[in-house]
Design a protein around this motif. Structure first.
Motif, short mmCIF file in Angstrom:
data_model
loop_
_atom_site.label_atom_id
_atom_site.label_comp_id
_atom_site.label_asym_id
_atom_site.label_seq_id
_atom_site.Cartn_x
_atom_site.Cartn_y
_atom_site.Cartn_z
N LEU A 124 53.57 47.14 40.83
CA LEU A 124 52.22 47.18 40.27
C LEU A 124 51.20 47.56 41.34
CD1 LEU A 124 52.13 43.94 38.07
CD2 LEU A 124 52.15 46.30 37.25
N PRO A 125 50.12 48.25 40.95
CA PRO A 125 49.07 48.55 41.95
C PRO A 125 48.42 47.27 42.43
CG PRO A 125 48.31 49.06 39.73
CD PRO A 125 49.77 48.76 39.61
N CYS A 126 48.02 47.27 43.68
CA CYS A 126 47.33 46.13 44.28
C CYS A 126 45.85 46.46 44.38
CB CYS A 126 47.91 45.81 45.65
SG CYS A 126 47.27 44.30 46.39
N ARG A 127 45.00 45.57 43.92
CA ARG A 127 43.56 45.81 43.93
C ARG A 127 42.86 44.68 44.66
NH1 ARG A 127 45.17 49.96 42.85
NH2 ARG A 127 44.72 51.37 41.09
N ASN A 128 41.88 45.05 45.52
CA ASN A 128 41.12 44.03 46.23
C ASN A 128 39.83 43.71 45.49
OD1 ASN A 128 39.09 45.95 46.96
ND2 ASN A 128 40.38 46.63 48.67
N ALA A 129 39.12 42.69 45.97
CA ALA A 129 37.94 42.20 45.27
C ALA A 129 36.84 43.26 45.20
CB ALA A 129 37.42 40.93 45.95
N ASP A 130 36.63 44.00 46.26
CA ASP A 130 35.56 45.01 46.27
C ASP A 130 35.81 46.09 45.23
OD1 ASP A 130 34.20 43.70 48.27
OD2 ASP A 130 35.06 44.90 49.89
N THR A 131 37.06 46.56 45.15
CA THR A 131 37.41 47.58 44.16
C THR A 131 37.20 47.06 42.75
OG1 THR A 131 39.05 48.57 45.64
CG2 THR A 131 39.26 49.06 43.30
N LEU A 132 37.59 45.82 42.51
CA LEU A 132 37.46 45.25 41.18
C LEU A 132 36.01 45.06 40.77
CD1 LEU A 132 40.37 42.67 41.29
CD2 LEU A 132 40.29 44.83 40.04
N ARG A 133 35.16 44.71 41.73
CA ARG A 133 33.73 44.58 41.40
C ARG A 133 33.16 45.93 40.98
NH1 ARG A 133 33.69 40.41 45.40
NH2 ARG A 133 33.49 41.94 47.09
N THR A 134 33.60 47.00 41.65
CA THR A 134 33.15 48.34 41.28
C THR A 134 33.62 48.71 39.88
OG1 THR A 134 33.16 49.05 43.60
CG2 THR A 134 33.20 50.77 41.93
N VAL A 135 34.89 48.43 39.59
CA VAL A 135 35.44 48.72 38.26
C VAL A 135 34.71 47.91 37.20
CG1 VAL A 135 37.49 48.58 36.80
CG2 VAL A 135 37.70 49.35 39.17
N GLU A 136 34.43 46.64 37.50
CA GLU A 136 33.73 45.78 36.54
C GLU A 136 32.35 46.33 36.22
OE1 GLU A 136 31.45 41.53 36.60
OE2 GLU A 136 33.39 41.62 37.61
N ARG A 137 31.60 46.74 37.26
CA ARG A 137 30.26 47.28 37.03
C ARG A 137 30.33 48.56 36.20
NH1 ARG A 137 29.41 45.65 42.49
NH2 ARG A 137 29.85 47.78 43.20
#
Length: 273
Positions: A124-137
């Motif tokens: 599975l792809p690994c995602r960090n917190a910064d990337t996820l905040r960008t995706v969420e926005r």
């Protein structure tokens, strides 16, 4: 709905995460399987075990909705198999009706409790917190426009499939003049039906209740006026069938999560995307 699915596919290409859109109870919203179910290699491997399939079903039909109703904001949800996804609850009349999901992925500290699925989990792809905040926005900012296009597609499809000429005429009236003081009782009299029969027939023909359809058309017109004109809210509210700015604001927040002013600032015509 093909236009919406194309947008979801583009979002998946951009973020590297599959985007799913479903009812809060786990059922579909009219999209194809790839935008309704978890179909990645890891999820398919987990669901190949009947016992784990039941746990997946409970996760999708109960646990996600329960957490969404409690949090009432985007959140990260980790399933029983250790996979994580970003969950954006979509509210209607104050209730969580649908969920927009981006995933699944793993975090650096997560693990899979099922040894036989460890290889698929590691892939599975690994995602960090910064990337996820960008995706969420990104996803949260697009939700109002996605819902508008989805609702428009649903109503257009309903208009093509409605067999009863009386209901087709009602749909045309709602779309053409959403600011009018329409009532089910008035349309029932016009259609030579009892009010209860009219309400049942409308839902049967369109898949929406009369009140939901009217509210969606009024909010659609409000979104249009907010993004395409400079009219003040005091004029937009009555033009869209709302008693005043307060009623418009309440309905708008329930539908989009934004105030009308915030929506205009984000999506108004001065924005250049």
């Amino acid at each position: 709905m093909q236009e919406i699915e194309a947008i979801l596919d583009n979002l998946a290409d951009l973020t590297g995460l599959m985007v799913i859109w479903k009812e809060a109870n786990g059922s579909g919203c009219g999209f194809s399987a790839r935008h309704t179910f978890h179909l990645c290699g890891f999820c398919n491997a987990v669901k190949s075990c009947p016992e784990l399939l039941q746990r997946c079903s409970r996760n999708d039909s109960q646990l996600l909705a329960r957490e969404a109703a409690q949090r009432r904001a985007p959140f990260l949800h980790r399933c029983h198999a250790g996979a994580t996804e970003l969950v954006i609850p979509l509210f209607e009349n104050g209730r969580c009706r649908e969920l927009l999901l981006a995933g699944v992925f793993r975090s650096a500290e997560s693990n899979c409790p099922y040894p036989e699925q460890e290889a698929a989990f590691t892939a599975l792809p690994c995602r960090n917190a910064d990337t996820l905040r960008t995706v969420e926005r990104l996803l949260a900012s697009l939700v109002p426009l996605l819902r508008e296009r989805r609702d428009r597609a649903r109503l257009a499809e309903a208009g093509r499939t409605v067999r009863d000429a009386r209901i087709a005429a009602v749909l045309a009236a709602l779309r053409g003049n959403p600011g009018e003081k329409f009532t089910a009782a008035a349309f029932a009299r016009r259609s030579n039906l009892s009010e209860s029969r009219f309400i049942h027939l409308f839902k049967q023909e369109t898949g929406l209740s009369f009140s939901d359809c009217l509210r969606r058309e009024r909010l659609r017109e409000a979104r249009r006026l907010l993004t395409e004109t400079d009219l003040p809210l005091s004029q937009i509210a009555p033009a869209c069938g709302f008693h005043d700015q307060s009623h418009l604001g309440n309905a708008f927040r329930q539908e989009t999560g934004l105030t009308p002013r915030a929506f205009r600032r984000r999506f108004g015509r001065e924005k250049n995307f």
